[in-house]
Design a protein around this motif. Structure first.
Motif, PDB file in Angstrom:
ATOM      1  N   LEU A 328       4.025  69.371  36.029  1.00  0.00           N
ATOM      2  CA  LEU A 328       3.714  68.038  35.288  1.00  0.00           C
ATOM      3  C   LEU A 328       2.584  67.392  36.163  1.00  0.00           C
ATOM      4  CD1 LEU A 328       7.315  66.609  35.354  1.00  0.00           C
ATOM      5  CD2 LEU A 328       5.866  67.582  33.388  1.00  0.00           C
ATOM      6  N   ARG A 329       1.730  66.582  34.943  1.00  0.00           N
ATOM      7  CA  ARG A 329       0.835  65.740  35.804  1.00  0.00           C
ATOM      8  C   ARG A 329       1.220  64.473  36.548  1.00  0.00           C
ATOM      9  NH1 ARG A 329      -2.988  65.325  30.115  1.00  0.00           N
ATOM     10  NH2 ARG A 329      -3.377  67.537  30.269  1.00  0.00           N
ATOM     11  N   PRO A 330       0.740  64.105  37.576  1.00  0.00           N
ATOM     12  CA  PRO A 330       1.378  62.877  38.423  1.00  0.00           C
ATOM     13  C   PRO A 330       1.623  61.900  37.527  1.00  0.00           C
ATOM     14  CG  PRO A 330      -0.365  63.978  39.660  1.00  0.00           C
ATOM     15  CD  PRO A 330      -0.486  64.652  38.297  1.00  0.00           C
ATOM     16  N   ALA A 331       0.761  61.556  36.403  1.00  0.00           N
ATOM     17  CA  ALA A 331       1.054  60.280  35.660  1.00  0.00           C
ATOM     18  C   ALA A 331       2.071  60.316  34.691  1.00  0.00           C
ATOM     19  CB  ALA A 331      -0.488  60.080  34.965  1.00  0.00           C
ATOM     20  N   THR A 332       2.536  61.764  34.444  1.00  0.00           N
ATOM     21  CA  THR A 332       3.395  61.679  33.342  1.00  0.00           C
ATOM     22  C   THR A 332       4.789  61.043  33.644  1.00  0.00           C
ATOM     23  OG1 THR A 332       2.598  64.001  32.636  1.00  0.00           O
ATOM     24  CG2 THR A 332       4.636  63.599  31.962  1.00  0.00           C
ATOM     25  N   PRO A 333       5.351  61.135  34.720  1.00  0.00           N
ATOM     26  CA  PRO A 333       6.795  60.229  34.768  1.00  0.00           C
ATOM     27  C   PRO A 333       6.440  58.865  34.518  1.00  0.00           C
ATOM     28  CG  PRO A 333       6.533  62.024  36.609  1.00  0.00           C
ATOM     29  CD  PRO A 333       5.292  62.001  35.851  1.00  0.00           C
ATOM     30  N   ALA A 334       5.610  58.428  35.165  1.00  0.00           N
ATOM     31  CA  ALA A 334       5.295  56.817  35.198  1.00  0.00           C
ATOM     32  C   ALA A 334       5.018  56.672  33.689  1.00  0.00           C
ATOM     33  CB  ALA A 334       4.141  56.412  35.797  1.00  0.00           C
ATOM     34  N   SER A 335       4.338  57.556  32.864  1.00  0.00           N
ATOM     35  CA  SER A 335       4.031  57.164  31.458  1.00  0.00           C
ATOM     36  C   SER A 335       5.360  57.096  30.476  1.00  0.00           C
ATOM     37  CB  SER A 335       3.152  58.132  30.946  1.00  0.00           C
ATOM     38  OG  SER A 335       2.955  58.105  29.472  1.00  0.00           O
ATOM     39  N   TRP A 336       6.278  58.100  31.021  1.00  0.00           N
ATOM     40  CA  TRP A 336       7.539  58.079  30.212  1.00  0.00           C
ATOM     41  C   TRP A 336       8.253  56.726  30.559  1.00  0.00           C
ATOM     42  CZ3 TRP A 336      10.289  60.675  26.478  1.00  0.00           C
ATOM     43  CH2 TRP A 336       9.825  61.740  26.031  1.00  0.00           C
ATOM     44  N   ARG A 337       8.398  56.494  31.647  1.00  0.00           N
ATOM     45  CA  ARG A 337       9.057  55.326  32.270  1.00  0.00           C
ATOM     46  C   ARG A 337       8.763  54.155  31.570  1.00  0.00           C
ATOM     47  NH1 ARG A 337      11.295  54.598  37.427  1.00  0.00           N
ATOM     48  NH2 ARG A 337      11.368  52.300  38.134  1.00  0.00           N
ATOM     49  N   GLN A 338       7.360  53.913  31.551  1.00  0.00           N
ATOM     50  CA  GLN A 338       6.791  52.699  30.563  1.00  0.00           C
ATOM     51  C   GLN A 338       7.223  52.995  29.073  1.00  0.00           C
ATOM     52  OE1 GLN A 338       2.803  52.515  31.464  1.00  0.00           O
ATOM     53  NE2 GLN A 338       2.953  52.063  33.409  1.00  0.00           N
ATOM     54  N   ARG A 339       7.147  53.932  28.438  1.00  0.00           N
ATOM     55  CA  ARG A 339       7.440  54.255  27.065  1.00  0.00           C
ATOM     56  C   ARG A 339       8.827  53.980  26.820  1.00  0.00           C
ATOM     57  NH1 ARG A 339       5.007  57.723  23.445  1.00  0.00           N
ATOM     58  NH2 ARG A 339       6.418  58.788  21.942  1.00  0.00           N
ATOM     59  N   LEU A 344      13.046  49.481  25.025  1.00  0.00           N
ATOM     60  CA  LEU A 344      14.161  48.601  24.946  1.00  0.00           C
ATOM     61  C   LEU A 344      13.564  47.267  24.911  1.00  0.00           C
ATOM     62  CD1 LEU A 344      16.021  49.907  28.278  1.00  0.00           C
ATOM     63  CD2 LEU A 344      16.721  50.009  25.919  1.00  0.00           C
ATOM     64  N   ASP A 345      12.281  47.119  25.446  1.00  0.00           N
ATOM     65  CA  ASP A 345      11.724  45.776  25.296  1.00  0.00           C
ATOM     66  C   ASP A 345      11.374  45.358  23.669  1.00  0.00           C
ATOM     67  OD1 ASP A 345      11.327  45.009  27.792  1.00  0.00           O
ATOM     68  OD2 ASP A 345       9.531  45.976  28.098  1.00  0.00           O
ATOM     69  N   ASP A 346      11.110  46.422  22.898  1.00  0.00           N
ATOM     70  CA  ASP A 346      10.866  46.165  21.558  1.00  0.00           C
ATOM     71  C   ASP A 346      12.186  45.972  20.734  1.00  0.00           C
ATOM     72  OD1 ASP A 346       8.039  46.509  21.972  1.00  0.00           O
ATOM     73  OD2 ASP A 346       8.185  48.735  21.708  1.00  0.00           O
ATOM     74  N   ALA A 347      13.198  46.644  21.174  1.00  0.00           N
ATOM     75  CA  ALA A 347      14.424  46.574  20.438  1.00  0.00           C
ATOM     76  C   ALA A 347      15.239  45.069  20.886  1.00  0.00           C
ATOM     77  CB  ALA A 347      15.360  47.558  20.776  1.00  0.00           C
TER      78      ALA A 347
END
Length: 414
Positions: A328-339, A344-347
């Motif tokens: 996994l790329r190092p940024a992948t977990p953080a990207s999924w976390r924000q996604r 939840l924010d949008d809902a």
């Protein structure tokens, strides 16, 4: 003063696990000794645990730990005094043990034994999910279990058995030494119990530990918020409900029925719900490259279900493919976390209500593994339905473990 028996403390009259809060309170108050808890556990008939579940108990250390606990002058202040816990293979209990084991012992818990779990969802007795920890806790012999959930296997096993399983957010609880290397940072220590109330008691015990409390507070403080809805003091935001277990996959009939039952219970309790599907896409979860091995020298070799064998082989192939691509790329977990937090924010929701696909067929699915990748709390919770059992998955923002447990208590009718 007469001592209580374990079955007298069981909230299910001996048919389920003894309640953690009730048992700990009895030991703290001197109505039950830790030595009695240990002896009654050692006297459990062999057929009480399903064949092949892999529970291994070493009597000498258990008796010594119980005797030491009974001599402690601070026993009245231990939140898990005398509570037996089964520890999954891969977590060290030798000597001082891994950090998570040390915290359990510091809270007064007794390490009752180890659960030998086969790799990749194929258990010694081909149990759903292949995780002996869930099988032992579901049998009611030990009220609390702890293991490592890498891609949802342990939570899916809990869903198959109709028990509760809490995977906290990232770094809320310390990983065993070998887990970080094996799962590339996607695994978390996971707690199992028969009821959400039991997990609430354990969560409070861990929160007393300063490092655990700082991890929860720190995660919430550094949580990137886009436009999280503001609410008045004491107001409860709705839950986002979905029947999806992947980008194009819907929950099976049993899982969908549990979600519908949970929606009715939460609405009756006054909680609002909104329909919102998580922004899933394909997730390639990193797995170890070990071959699938049904059975082990510690137990009988059995013939696992072909569907479980196919699911396990598929997971191994996916893990190897990820490693060939460099992991996994190092940024992948953080990207999924924000996604997922943005969902939840949008809902306009505080948490999510999702299916909990049971057994090996659900392990590694996007709707379960995505929360490991995002490092967000995920709780598999039983749903009270007369005559049948089922579970749902509750997911939330960083630091929302207690809120998820409180919601799960509503689902159980507590």
């Amino acid at each position: 003063m007469s001592l209580l028996h374990l079955d007298e403390l069981s909230p299910t009259s001996g048919d389920g696990p003894s309640g953690v809060p009730e048992l700990a309170a009895a030991v703290r108050e001197g109505r039950l000794s830790a030595a009695t808890v240990a002896e009654r556990l050692l006297a459990t008939p062999g057929d009480a645990v399903p064949v092949g579940a892999g529970l291994v108990v070493d009597p000498a250390p258990l008796r010594a730990a119980a005797a030491a606990l009974d001599r402690r002058t601070d026993r009245f202040a231990l939140p898990l005094a005398g509570v037996p816990v089964v520890v999954e293979d891969g977590i060290s209990v030798a000597g001082r043990g891994d950090e998570i084991v040390r915290r359990l012992r510091a809270a007064g818990a007794l390490v009752a034994g180890r659960a030998r779990t086969a790799e990749h969802e194929v258990g010694l007795d081909a149990t759903p999910g292949g995780r002996a920890t869930a099988t032992v806790v579901a049998s009611g012999v030990v009220p609390l279990g702890i293991g490592v959930d890498g891609d949802g296997t342990l939570r899916c096993a809990a869903a198959a058995h109709g028990i509760a399983a809490l995977k906290p957010g990232r770094r809320v609880l310390p990983l065993p030494d070998a887990a970080e290397r094996r799962w590339c940072g996607l695994a978390e220590p996971t707690l199992l119990a028969g009821r959400a109330e039991d997990l609430t008691a354990v969560s409070r015990a861990f929160a007393r530990h300063r490092r655990a409390a700082r991890a929860v507070v720190g995660a919430a403080a550094h949580h990137p918020r886009r436009h999280r809805p503001r609410s008045g003091r004491g107001a409860r935001l709705p839950l986002a409900a979905s029947l999806r277990t992947g980008r194009t996959r819907l929950a099976g009939p049993d899982s969908a029925s549990a979600v519908h039952a949970a929606i009715r219970l939460l609405q009756d309790a006054g909680l609002g719900l909104v329909a919102a599907d998580p922004p899933y896409r394909a997730v390639l979860v990193v797995h170890s490259a070990a071959a699938v091995r049904p059975g082990s020298p510690a137990g009988p070799r059995t013939r696992p279900d072909p569907a479980e064998r196919r699911a396990a082989r598929s997971l191994v192939r996916r893990g190897r493919r990820v490693r060939r691509l460099g992991g996994l790329r190092p940024a992948t977990p953080a990207s999924w976390r924000q996604r997922m937090v943005a969902w939840l924010d949008d809902a306009g929701a505080e948490a999510g209500l999702l299916p909990a696909p049971p057994g090996a067929s659900g392990a590694g699915s996007t709707g379960v593994a995505a929360w490991n990748l995002a490092g967000l709390p995920s709780l598999v919770a039983p749903v009270h339905r007369p005559g049948e059992h089922g579970c749902v998955q509750l997911v939330g923002r960083p630091g929302s473990e207690r809120r998820l447990l409180a919601t799960a208590a509503l689902l159980a009718g507590e």
